[in-house]
Design a protein around this motif. Structure first.
Motif, PDB file in Angstrom:
ATOM      1  N   HIS A   1      34.869  22.006  66.105  1.00  0.00           N
ATOM      2  CA  HIS A   1      33.967  21.107  65.457  1.00  0.00           C
ATOM      3  C   HIS A   1      33.603  21.950  64.216  1.00  0.00           C
ATOM      4  CE1 HIS A   1      33.867  18.592  69.082  1.00  0.00           C
ATOM      5  NE2 HIS A   1      33.890  19.748  69.784  1.00  0.00           N
ATOM      6  N   LEU A   2      33.938  21.445  63.130  1.00  0.00           N
ATOM      7  CA  LEU A   2      33.846  22.192  61.822  1.00  0.00           C
ATOM      8  C   LEU A   2      32.517  22.244  61.279  1.00  0.00           C
ATOM      9  CD1 LEU A   2      37.076  20.735  59.521  1.00  0.00           C
ATOM     10  CD2 LEU A   2      36.657  23.041  60.946  1.00  0.00           C
ATOM     11  N   LEU A   3      31.656  21.177  61.681  1.00  0.00           N
ATOM     12  CA  LEU A   3      30.098  21.025  61.285  1.00  0.00           C
ATOM     13  C   LEU A   3      29.329  21.086  62.601  1.00  0.00           C
ATOM     14  CD1 LEU A   3      30.288  18.586  58.269  1.00  0.00           C
ATOM     15  CD2 LEU A   3      30.262  20.942  58.285  1.00  0.00           C
ATOM     16  N   GLY A   4      29.989  21.477  63.656  1.00  0.00           N
ATOM     17  CA  GLY A   4      29.085  21.353  65.088  1.00  0.00           C
ATOM     18  C   GLY A   4      29.037  20.041  65.760  1.00  0.00           C
ATOM     19  N   CYS A   5      28.113  20.102  66.671  1.00  0.00           N
ATOM     20  CA  CYS A   5      27.983  18.840  67.473  1.00  0.00           C
ATOM     21  C   CYS A   5      26.103  18.778  67.554  1.00  0.00           C
ATOM     22  CB  CYS A   5      28.533  18.930  68.936  1.00  0.00           C
ATOM     23  SG  CYS A   5      30.315  18.962  68.948  1.00  0.00           S
ATOM     24  N   ASP A   6      25.905  17.477  67.780  1.00  0.00           N
ATOM     25  CA  ASP A   6      24.448  17.011  67.800  1.00  0.00           C
ATOM     26  C   ASP A   6      23.928  17.224  69.469  1.00  0.00           C
ATOM     27  OD1 ASP A   6      25.521  14.959  69.264  1.00  0.00           O
ATOM     28  OD2 ASP A   6      24.759  13.484  67.670  1.00  0.00           O
ATOM     29  N   GLU A   7      22.926  16.774  69.602  1.00  0.00           N
ATOM     30  CA  GLU A   7      22.115  16.957  70.991  1.00  0.00           C
ATOM     31  C   GLU A   7      22.692  16.342  72.266  1.00  0.00           C
ATOM     32  OE1 GLU A   7      20.280  13.155  69.239  1.00  0.00           O
ATOM     33  OE2 GLU A   7      21.064  15.029  68.377  1.00  0.00           O
TER      34      GLU A   7
ATOM     35  N   VAL B   1      30.051  13.929  74.520  1.00  0.00           N
ATOM     36  CA  VAL B   1      30.574  15.174  75.304  1.00  0.00           C
ATOM     37  C   VAL B   1      29.468  15.846  75.476  1.00  0.00           C
ATOM     38  CG1 VAL B   1      32.342  16.884  75.636  1.00  0.00           C
ATOM     39  CG2 VAL B   1      32.831  14.693  74.216  1.00  0.00           C
ATOM     40  N   MET B   2      28.748  15.865  76.729  1.00  0.00           N
ATOM     41  CA  MET B   2      27.563  16.806  76.854  1.00  0.00           C
ATOM     42  C   MET B   2      27.912  18.066  76.829  1.00  0.00           C
ATOM     43  SD  MET B   2      25.159  14.407  76.974  1.00  0.00           S
ATOM     44  CE  MET B   2      24.069  15.573  77.404  1.00  0.00           C
ATOM     45  N   LYS B   3      29.074  18.375  77.389  1.00  0.00           N
ATOM     46  CA  LYS B   3      29.391  19.793  77.440  1.00  0.00           C
ATOM     47  C   LYS B   3      29.429  20.452  75.973  1.00  0.00           C
ATOM     48  CE  LYS B   3      34.484  19.537  77.529  1.00  0.00           C
ATOM     49  NZ  LYS B   3      35.720  19.861  78.597  1.00  0.00           N
TER      50      LYS B   3
END
Length: 297
Positions: free
Chosen positions: A76-82, A64-66
């Motif tokens: 997102h409890l631990l966030g998202c990557d690149e 999900v690029m956005k």
């Protein structure tokens, strides 16, 4: 009557368990808070890794690029990557690979090491010298360097990493098994088995190995921690499990270019690697204490 009650109470509390037996080790583990925390952490992580497809809100491969570089939040409890993949889903799914590599590679090391160590220790002489000098060649290289060399020959991949780490760990198990067998080889029960014409194979399998294998339990627990760390290291260097599979070392490798601006992408996989290795080490230390006669109550 009072003696019977005392004996019954001791039996319920496990005080009469034979030193070195599984009930005795378990009773000693329960008295060690650090070991219990480590055991619970590893068990919960292992279970969550298998149920992650059913409990995670996001698929570990979903891009999900956005949402890219999203910091830890309620969504997102631990966030998202690149590329916007949910880090929590990838951590839980990747635990299956890291833990499986750690356990299976130690199984390979232990089985082959026990066989080589048992043969070398029981027969001695030229066979012992030949096997030990062969293992000396392996131990001339650091484990991680040997694992990298084997991975370079076999290629990258989940099963290749297991073989690479498993083969590099054989000398440690073989030497410990040989040392243990040298202490029991001339015992009376071995002489008794020989006097009734037991075959050499039966003596080694049914008498020598069972009486020499207890100290290896500690090395197995420690070996899993070391193997899991080596697996992450190989994946980080590009010799292990390859992207897009979310192995923790591979996650660190893909995130290292963003660690200044988005440190959570590196810190979170690193913390899970650290806690997993620490947990296995705590359990291994507790098992060592339980098996060490000098440290028994």
């Amino acid at each position: 009557m009072e003696k019977i009650k005392t004996s019954s109470a001791a039996k319920r509390s496990g005080e009469n368990d034979k030193p070195g037996s599984l009930p005795y080790i378990w009773r000693r583990l329960k008295k060690n808070p650090g070991a219990m925390v480590g055991l619970i952490f590893v068990t919960v992580l292992f279970l969550l890794s298998f149920v992650s497809p059913f409990i995670c809100r996001y698929d570990y491969q979903e891009i999900v690029m956005k949402s890219r570089f999203t910091l830890p939040c309620m969504e997102h409890l631990l966030g998202c990557d690149e590329v916007g993949r949910d880090i929590l889903s990838r951590i839980l799914y990747g635990a299956k690979y890291t833990l499986s590599i750690g356990v299976l590679s130690v199984v390979v090391s232990c089985i082959l090491g026990v066989i080589l160590g048992a043969v070398a220790g029981y027969f001695g002489g030229k066979i012992d010298t030949l096997i030990m000098r062969f293992l000396d060649v392996f131990q001339a290289f650091p484990n991680i360097l040997l694992a990298i060399a084997i991975s370079a020959v076999l290629g990258a991949g989940f099963d290749k990493v297991i073989y690479a780490i498993g083969i590099s760990g054989i000398p440690g198990f073989a030497r410990m098994m040989r040392a243990n067998i040298l202490t029991v080889r001339n015992s009376e029960f071995i002489e008794a088995a020989t006097s009734i014409n037991c075959s050499t194979f039966r003596i080694i399998v049914h008498h020598v190995i069972p009486n020499a294998i207890s100290p290896l339990i500690v090395q197995v627990a420690m070996g899993i921690a070391s193997a899991a760390l080596s697996a992450s290291g190989l994946s980080f260097l590009g010799f292990g499990v390859q992207a897009p599979t979310p192995e923790w070392g591979a996650m660190l490798a893909s995130a290292r270019g963003y660690m200044r601006d988005y440190p959570h992408m590196v810190i979170i996989p690193g913390l899970f690697i650290m806690m997993t290795v620490l947990s296995f080490n705590l359990v291994g230390d507790a098992i060592r204490d339980a098996l060490d006669p000098k440290l028994r109550d």
